[in-house]
Design an enzyme around this catalytic site. Structure first.
Site, mmCIF file in Angstrom:
data_model
loop_
_atom_site.group_PDB
_atom_site.id
_atom_site.type_symbol
_atom_site.label_atom_id
_atom_site.label_comp_id
_atom_site.label_asym_id
_atom_site.label_seq_id
_atom_site.Cartn_x
_atom_site.Cartn_y
_atom_site.Cartn_z
ATOM 1 N N ASP A 27 0.872 -1.173 0.000
ATOM 2 C CA ASP A 27 0.000 0.000 0.000
ATOM 3 C C ASP A 27 0.908 1.221 0.000
ATOM 4 O O ASP A 27 1.620 1.474 0.980
ATOM 5 C CB ASP A 27 -0.890 0.014 1.242
ATOM 6 C CG ASP A 27 -1.925 -1.102 1.227
ATOM 7 O OD1 ASP A 27 -2.386 -1.461 0.130
ATOM 8 O OD2 ASP A 27 -2.263 -1.606 2.311
ATOM 9 N N ASP A 39 -13.663 -3.503 -1.763
ATOM 10 C CA ASP A 39 -13.499 -3.288 -0.326
ATOM 11 C C ASP A 39 -14.855 -3.458 0.342
ATOM 12 O O ASP A 39 -15.821 -2.769 -0.002
ATOM 13 C CB ASP A 39 -12.942 -1.890 -0.050
ATOM 14 C CG ASP A 39 -11.551 -1.701 -0.633
ATOM 15 O OD1 ASP A 39 -10.808 -2.698 -0.721
ATOM 16 O OD2 ASP A 39 -11.202 -0.557 -0.993
#
Length: 261
Positions: free
Chosen positions: A11, A130
């Protein structure tokens, strides 16, 4: 049982790898190129590179950074973050990405999935989803923009839709589990993999070595993504693979894999 994949995730924001809990409270982990090289040496099957602030900042994932990472690794590289057009996809693929991942932009413009799949093939097209549990209903709901915006979409229905549009793989992150290190949401992944006919990568919650075998043996996922447990060197990829082999889960193994950091 098909060979399972262990997939570390980078990330990235502001050119650095960051990691938080439940998508917030980010801490600096290190340089993306150096970390990618370490995972290459440890025997990762694939690498996911997500520019986690690109969408909110209205920009594309940094092509130069993707190119730098791709020069250091010889495993499939999936890149996501801020992709809004087929031109963005093409730029990342030319920079060295093997697959591109859409998340927020797929919700905003589902036709982008079909366009990308037609041009580049569904084998290099991943939809990232998500998912967060609605406390009132218990339903798994889809969020975008780094997990900050509810969409009103139910996760299983959205997963089926993106597959019908041409997505060749799903990367599904449990926001409830992200960074908590208390195990994958295996029950949800079992339900999800029964509903779609493309490979699914589980993401969110890996914290101990048993978590990987649990999600592989008790759901139909083909890949397990993890970040914190590898970034902070609580486990190495080789250690995870050794444990999976002992438990009868097929993985790619090379005797030269590094067991340490």
């Amino acid at each position: 049982m098909l060979t399972k994949r262990i997939i570390p995730c980078l990330d990235v924001t502001d050119g650095r790898v960051k990691k938080g809990v439940n998508f917030v409270n980010l801490v600096d982990v290190g340089d993306p190129v150096a970390i990618a090289r370490r995972y290459q040496e440890q025997g990762a099957d694939e690498l996911v590179f997500l520019d986690i602030t690109a969408t909110n900042q209205g920009r594309q994932a940094t092509v130069d950074m993707v190119a730098a990472v791709s020069r250091q690794v010889f495993m499939p590289l999936t890149v996501g973050g801020g992709i809004r057009s087929v031109e963005d996809m093409r730029a990342l693929l030319l920079a060295g990405a093997d697959k591109v991942s859409l998340n927020s932009s797929a919700v905003a413009d589902p036709d982008l999935i079909s366009a990308g799949a037609r041009l580049f093939g569904n084998q290099c097209f991943v939809t990232a989803i998500d998912v967060k549990t609605d406390p009132a209903t218990g339903q798994k709901m889809v969020y975008t923009h780094g997990g900050t915006k509810p969409t009103g979409l139910e996760a299983l229905a959205w997963a089926k839709q993106v597959v019908s549009l041409g997505s060749g793989e799903l990367l599904v992150t449990s926001m409830d589990k992200d960074g908590t290190q208390d195990g994958y949401d295996t029950a949800f992944y079992k339900e999800l993999t029964a509903a779609v006919d493309v490979p699914v990568i589980a993401s969110g919650g890996a914290g101990k070595i048993d978590d990987f075998a649990d999600v592989f043996l008790n759901s139909g996922v083909t890949g397990a993504l993890a970040a914190s447990v590898f970034h902070f060197q609580q486990l190495t990829i080789a250690q995870v693979k050794e444990d999976l082999i002992k438990k009868g889960v097929p993985v790619r193994w090379n005797q030269t894999l590094q067991r340490g950091s």
